[in-house]
Design an enzyme around this catalytic site. Structure first.
Site, PDB file in Angstrom:
ATOM      1  N   HIS A 128      99.351  -1.310 -22.199  1.00 40.00           N
ATOM      2  CA  HIS A 128      98.391  -1.283 -23.304  1.00 40.00           C
ATOM      3  C   HIS A 128      98.939  -0.430 -24.446  1.00 40.00           C
ATOM      4  O   HIS A 128      99.939   0.251 -24.309  1.00 40.00           O
ATOM      5  CB  HIS A 128      97.002  -0.807 -22.844  1.00 40.00           C
ATOM      6  CG  HIS A 128      96.968   0.571 -22.238  1.00 40.00           C
ATOM      7  ND1 HIS A 128      97.044   1.719 -22.982  1.00 40.00           N
ATOM      8  CD2 HIS A 128      96.843   0.970 -20.945  1.00 40.00           C
ATOM      9  CE1 HIS A 128      96.962   2.760 -22.176  1.00 40.00           C
ATOM     10  NE2 HIS A 128      96.851   2.338 -20.926  1.00 40.00           N
TER      11      HIS A 128
ATOM     12  N   ASP B  19      85.688   9.219 -26.503  1.00 38.50           N
ATOM     13  CA  ASP B  19      86.450   8.359 -25.585  1.00 38.50           C
ATOM     14  C   ASP B  19      87.528   9.217 -24.930  1.00 38.50           C
ATOM     15  O   ASP B  19      88.561   9.487 -25.539  1.00 38.50           O
ATOM     16  CB  ASP B  19      87.058   7.204 -26.414  1.00 38.50           C
ATOM     17  CG  ASP B  19      87.786   6.195 -25.558  1.00 38.50           C
ATOM     18  OD1 ASP B  19      87.709   6.280 -24.320  1.00 38.50           O
ATOM     19  OD2 ASP B  19      88.439   5.305 -26.144  1.00 38.50           O
TER      20      ASP B  19
ATOM     21  N   ARG C 128      95.994   7.819 -16.631  1.00 40.05           N
ATOM     22  CA  ARG C 128      95.865   7.761 -18.101  1.00 40.05           C
ATOM     23  C   ARG C 128      95.327   9.105 -18.550  1.00 40.05           C
ATOM     24  O   ARG C 128      94.503   9.728 -17.853  1.00 40.05           O
ATOM     25  CB  ARG C 128      94.928   6.624 -18.532  1.00 40.05           C
ATOM     26  CG  ARG C 128      94.774   6.525 -20.044  1.00 40.05           C
ATOM     27  CD  ARG C 128      94.183   5.190 -20.534  1.00 40.05           C
ATOM     28  NE  ARG C 128      92.846   4.914 -20.051  1.00 40.05           N
ATOM     29  CZ  ARG C 128      92.531   4.051 -19.104  1.00 40.05           C
ATOM     30  NH1 ARG C 128      93.497   3.360 -18.498  1.00 40.05           N
ATOM     31  NH2 ARG C 128      91.282   3.851 -18.726  1.00 40.05           N
TER      32      ARG C 128
ATOM     33  N   GLU D  46      96.245   7.711 -25.952  1.00 39.09           N
ATOM     34  CA  GLU D  46      95.923   7.454 -24.558  1.00 39.09           C
ATOM     35  C   GLU D  46      97.021   6.746 -23.777  1.00 39.09           C
ATOM     36  O   GLU D  46      96.863   5.603 -23.352  1.00 39.09           O
ATOM     37  CB  GLU D  46      94.628   6.659 -24.454  1.00 39.09           C
ATOM     38  CG  GLU D  46      94.526   5.429 -25.347  1.00 39.09           C
ATOM     39  CD  GLU D  46      93.217   4.666 -25.112  1.00 39.09           C
ATOM     40  OE1 GLU D  46      92.927   4.330 -23.959  1.00 39.09           O
ATOM     41  OE2 GLU D  46      92.482   4.444 -26.094  1.00 39.09           O
TER      42      GLU D  46
ATOM     43  N   TYR E  56     100.694   2.738 -14.676  1.00 38.02           N
ATOM     44  CA  TYR E  56      99.932   2.057 -13.624  1.00 38.02           C
ATOM     45  C   TYR E  56     100.944   1.410 -12.693  1.00 38.02           C
ATOM     46  O   TYR E  56     101.604   0.448 -13.067  1.00 38.02           O
ATOM     47  CB  TYR E  56      98.993   1.013 -14.247  1.00 38.02           C
ATOM     48  CG  TYR E  56      98.213   1.622 -15.408  1.00 38.02           C
ATOM     49  CD1 TYR E  56      97.024   2.320 -15.191  1.00 38.02           C
ATOM     50  CD2 TYR E  56      98.721   1.560 -16.717  1.00 38.02           C
ATOM     51  CE1 TYR E  56      96.350   2.926 -16.248  1.00 38.02           C
ATOM     52  CE2 TYR E  56      98.058   2.161 -17.777  1.00 38.02           C
ATOM     53  CZ  TYR E  56      96.882   2.837 -17.545  1.00 38.02           C
ATOM     54  OH  TYR E  56      96.227   3.439 -18.581  1.00 38.02           O
TER      55      TYR E  56
ATOM     56  N   HIS F 106      85.984   1.154 -30.054  1.00 36.45           N
ATOM     57  CA  HIS F 106      87.154   0.547 -30.705  1.00 36.45           C
ATOM     58  C   HIS F 106      86.687   0.314 -32.130  1.00 36.45           C
ATOM     59  O   HIS F 106      86.155  -0.743 -32.463  1.00 36.45           O
ATOM     60  CB  HIS F 106      87.556  -0.763 -30.031  1.00 36.45           C
ATOM     61  CG  HIS F 106      88.128  -0.543 -28.654  1.00 36.45           C
ATOM     62  ND1 HIS F 106      88.501  -1.554 -27.824  1.00 36.45           N
ATOM     63  CD2 HIS F 106      88.392   0.605 -27.967  1.00 36.45           C
ATOM     64  CE1 HIS F 106      88.973  -1.048 -26.684  1.00 36.45           C
ATOM     65  NE2 HIS F 106      88.912   0.258 -26.750  1.00 36.45           N
TER      66      HIS F 106
ATOM     67  N   HIS G 158      93.561   3.622 -30.609  1.00 39.41           N
ATOM     68  CA  HIS G 158      92.736   2.759 -31.469  1.00 39.41           C
ATOM     69  C   HIS G 158      91.883   3.674 -32.336  1.00 39.41           C
ATOM     70  O   HIS G 158      91.693   4.852 -32.015  1.00 39.41           O
ATOM     71  CB  HIS G 158      91.853   1.836 -30.615  1.00 39.41           C
ATOM     72  CG  HIS G 158      91.074   2.556 -29.539  1.00 39.41           C
ATOM     73  ND1 HIS G 158      89.897   3.215 -29.784  1.00 39.41           N
ATOM     74  CD2 HIS G 158      91.331   2.748 -28.216  1.00 39.41           C
ATOM     75  CE1 HIS G 158      89.456   3.754 -28.662  1.00 39.41           C
ATOM     76  NE2 HIS G 158      90.314   3.504 -27.688  1.00 39.41           N
TER      77      HIS G 158
ATOM     78  N   ASP H 220      87.544   7.374 -17.242  1.00 42.68           N
ATOM     79  CA  ASP H 220      87.578   7.084 -18.686  1.00 42.68           C
ATOM     80  C   ASP H 220      86.120   6.956 -19.100  1.00 42.68           C
ATOM     81  O   ASP H 220      85.468   5.950 -18.779  1.00 42.68           O
ATOM     82  CB  ASP H 220      88.355   5.785 -18.933  1.00 42.68           C
ATOM     83  CG  ASP H 220      88.478   5.442 -20.418  1.00 42.68           C
ATOM     84  OD1 ASP H 220      87.740   6.029 -21.242  1.00 42.68           O
ATOM     85  OD2 ASP H 220      89.303   4.561 -20.747  1.00 42.68           O
TER      86      ASP H 220
ATOM     87  N   HIS I 119      90.330  -2.437 -16.499  1.00 47.40           N
ATOM     88  CA  HIS I 119      88.915  -2.504 -16.880  1.00 47.40           C
ATOM     89  C   HIS I 119      87.988  -2.281 -15.695  1.00 47.40           C
ATOM     90  O   HIS I 119      86.873  -2.807 -15.662  1.00 47.40           O
ATOM     91  CB  HIS I 119      88.604  -3.845 -17.561  1.00 47.40           C
ATOM     92  CG  HIS I 119      89.188  -3.933 -18.942  1.00 47.40           C
ATOM     93  ND1 HIS I 119      89.363  -5.115 -19.616  1.00 47.40           N
ATOM     94  CD2 HIS I 119      89.643  -2.968 -19.785  1.00 47.40           C
ATOM     95  CE1 HIS I 119      89.901  -4.882 -20.803  1.00 47.40           C
ATOM     96  NE2 HIS I 119      90.092  -3.587 -20.923  1.00 47.40           N
TER      97      HIS I 119
ATOM     98  N   GLU J  33      93.681  10.596 -22.116  1.00 50.48           N
ATOM     99  CA  GLU J  33      93.211  10.122 -23.419  1.00 50.48           C
ATOM    100  C   GLU J  33      92.462  11.226 -24.148  1.00 50.48           C
ATOM    101  O   GLU J  33      91.515  11.817 -23.615  1.00 50.48           O
ATOM    102  CB  GLU J  33      92.272   8.922 -23.223  1.00 50.48           C
ATOM    103  CG  GLU J  33      91.658   8.426 -24.524  1.00 50.48           C
ATOM    104  CD  GLU J  33      90.847   7.147 -24.347  1.00 50.48           C
ATOM    105  OE1 GLU J  33      90.324   6.913 -23.238  1.00 50.48           O
ATOM    106  OE2 GLU J  33      90.742   6.394 -25.328  1.00 50.48           O
TER     107      GLU J  33
ATOM    108  N   ASP K 179      61.941  -9.998 -17.770  1.00 49.92           N
ATOM    109  CA  ASP K 179      61.225  -9.239 -18.799  1.00 49.92           C
ATOM    110  C   ASP K 179      61.968  -7.992 -19.282  1.00 49.92           C
ATOM    111  O   ASP K 179      61.427  -7.224 -20.074  1.00 49.92           O
ATOM    112  CB  ASP K 179      59.864  -8.774 -18.247  1.00 49.92           C
ATOM    113  CG  ASP K 179      58.883  -9.923 -18.182  1.00 49.92           C
ATOM    114  OD1 ASP K 179      59.149 -10.958 -18.820  1.00 49.92           O
ATOM    115  OD2 ASP K 179      57.863  -9.784 -17.499  1.00 49.92           O
TER     116      ASP K 179
HETATM  117  N1  GLY Z   1      87.451   3.398 -23.111  1.00 51.93           N
HETATM  118  C1  GLY Z   1      88.017   2.365 -23.845  1.00 51.93           C
HETATM  119  C2  GLY Z   1      89.368   2.699 -24.282  1.00 51.93           C
HETATM  120  O1  GLY Z   1      89.919   3.670 -23.836  1.00 51.93           O
HETATM  121  O2  GLY Z   1      89.938   2.059 -25.115  1.00 51.93           O
HETATM  122 MN    MN Z   2      90.307   4.507 -25.816  1.00 53.44          MN
HETATM  123 MN    MN Z   3      88.898   5.325 -22.981  1.00 54.41          MN
END
Ligand code: GLY
Ligand code: MN
Ligand code: MN
Length: 470
Positions: free
Chosen positions: A357, A274, A432, A411, A415, A368, A361, A263, A246, A434, A39
């Site tokens: 990566h 972000d 990282r 960002e 790693y 994103h 973005h 993050d 992730h 960012e 529910d």
């Molecule tokens: N938190 C998602 C990214 O950094 O792209």
């Molecule tokens: Mn990001």
């Molecule tokens: Mn991020």
């Protein structure tokens, strides 16, 4: 919605009508409610395109805009019993005045009214491949209209992807959107500060710290400042977990002597922030941690320096890669005897082992965010090449030229998984950094620097918090 707020949506709808032309019609559904289990539903989040054009956050709603600029909403009807259970509904009677629309009807009338609204239009515009079943539903309306051609109905002969039109509009943020994004970023920055301080304070007090303790601090700060929800699943990754791109905030132990990568960003009034920070759990960087951290920070500074109006979207990434790749050689992460010179490392993508990566973005209503990454006037210019790692043929097209009002993240990261040939002192370190950048005429404005990045400033912030724990 007050006068000036509704003006924004009126302006956007008028612009859309102009872009689709007088013989077009645009159909925009909002997001559907999603069942979590039995529910319980997931927290409802409107569709970004729909909200961009309406400012209306209720579920079960559709917006229709004709090429002449007529705006029609289908929404949930008033219903005393449902409102007792689920809350207030604006309803079709109040909607036109409240949302500055031409007309509104109950959602129950959608199926019967849509064929007539489509009659005589040349092109029907809707967001392609975003709402499961939408194509079929619109196809049903077109087919019932076709059944009436003997009686003079005129069926649209073209379909257009509304995403392409709206993405371009959403890519350029207006002053109201930028003000909201600045507030969202400031709240998120405060949340990162709070998490850093909590980590130092709890460890100093001899308490067990888990990733979820820090996640709780983020959420507390978001909600205390009016954010509706996190803009995406927060990553709180202690130690080696930071090397899982992730990873989500879980129950990992936050150990003194290790780094924590967070993050996380809040969503405020429909806009995302972000931010990523990586900090020593106890407030003091070790030598190897600091060396890698300073390298990532230098690569971010290089990217920020080229984030200017007139630069290509790819330039910050290229600047980052150059600094990181040189650092990998200098620190011995990559062996020059095996990988060659800096140019070889870049050319063969040898840096990919530690940086896999992209550097940013678009950021906006969606974390994103939408918006073409290619320069619209140059998509015909294609350069084919072979990817050095996968061997795949890649089609390179000229990247988007940055312009004032665009917002993007910067960002870079590193790693370092444990592997043969990789100096042991760097094993299991993931970093990282960012920030969120608004492109301006003069360069870029970093809106997320309410949380420090410099080593000395991070250490000072955490030292002060730990001292207060005594
Ligand atoms: N938190 C998602 C990214 O950094 O792209
Ligand atoms: Mn990001
Ligand atoms: Mn991020």
């Amino acid at each position: 919605m007050n006068e000036s707020t509704s003006t924004v949506y009126v302006r956007r709808r008028a612009e859309l009508a102009r872009l689709i032309g007088p013989d077009g019609i645009a159909i925009v559904p909002t997001a559907s409610e999603k069942r979590r289990n039995r529910d319980s539903d997931f927290l409802y989040r409107h569709d970004s395109y729909f909200y961009y054009l309406s400012g209306f956050a209720e579920p079960n709603a559709w917006l229709v805009i004709t090429g002449e600029g007529e705006t029609i909403l289908f929404c949930q009807p008033k219903d005393t019993e449902r409102e007792i259970w689920d809350g207030f509904r604006l309803g079709p009677s109040a909607a036109p005045e409240q949302l500055a629309l031409n007309a509104a009807f109950s959602i129950a009338e959608l199926e019967t009214r849509m064929p007539a609204l489509l009659d005589g239009r040349k092109t029907v515009w809707y967001p392609f491949a975003t709402h499961p079943g939408l194509e079929t539903q619109i196809g049903g309306w077109l087919s019932s209209l076709r059944a009436r051609v003997r009686y003079g109905a005129l069926v649209p002969e073209q379909q257009g992807d509304l995403c392409r039109v709206l993405d371009e509009m959403r890519l350029f943020k207006d002053s109201g959107e930028l003000a909201t994004m600045r507030r969202a970023a400031a709240i998120s920055a405060g949340a990162h500060v709070r998490a850093m301080q909590t980590s130092a304070r709890m460890l100093r007090a001899g308490q067990e710290v888990r990733e979820y303790h820090l996640d709780a601090e983020l959420l507390h700060e978001f909600r205390c400042h009016g954010s509706q929800a996190p803009a995406y699943g927060s990553i709180v990754a202690a130690g080696a977990n930071a090397c899982v791109l992730h990873y989500r905030a879980d129950n990992g132990l936050v150990r003194s002597g290790e780094l924590v990568l967070i993050d996380a960003g809040c969503e405020l009034d429909g806009y995302a922030s972000d931010i990523t920070r990586t900090f020593p759990a106890n407030g003091r960087f070790s030598g190897p941690q600091r060396a890698l951290y300073e390298l990532v920070l230098a690569s971010q500074e290089a990217a920020i320096a080229v984030t200017n109006s007139g630069a290509r979207f790819t330039e910050p990434h290229d600047a980052t890669v150059r600094v990181l790749a040189q650092g990998m050689l200098d620190l011995g992460l990559l062996d020059q005897n095996k990988v060659g010179t800096l140019d070889d490392v870049i050319e063969k993508r040898a840096y990919f082992q530690f940086y896999m990566h992209r550097t940013g973005h678009w950021l906006g209503m969606d974390v994103h965010d939408c918006g073409a990454y290619l320069e619209p006037g140059e998509i015909g210019t294609v350069h084919e090449r072979k990817d050095p790692l996968s061997g795949e043929t890649i089609k390179d097209r000229p990247a988007r030229i940055l312009q004032p009002g665009m917002v993007l993240t910067i960002e870079p990261g590193l790693y370092v998984r444990a592997a043969q040939g990789v100096p042991e002192q760097f094993h299991n370190i993931g970093i990282r950094i960012e920030d969120d950048a608004v492109v301006t005429a003069a360069g870029c404005e970093l809106i997320s620097r309410g949380v420090p990045v410099a080593v000395a400033e991070v250490e000072a912030l955490m030292r002060d918090a730990a001292l207060r724990a005594r």
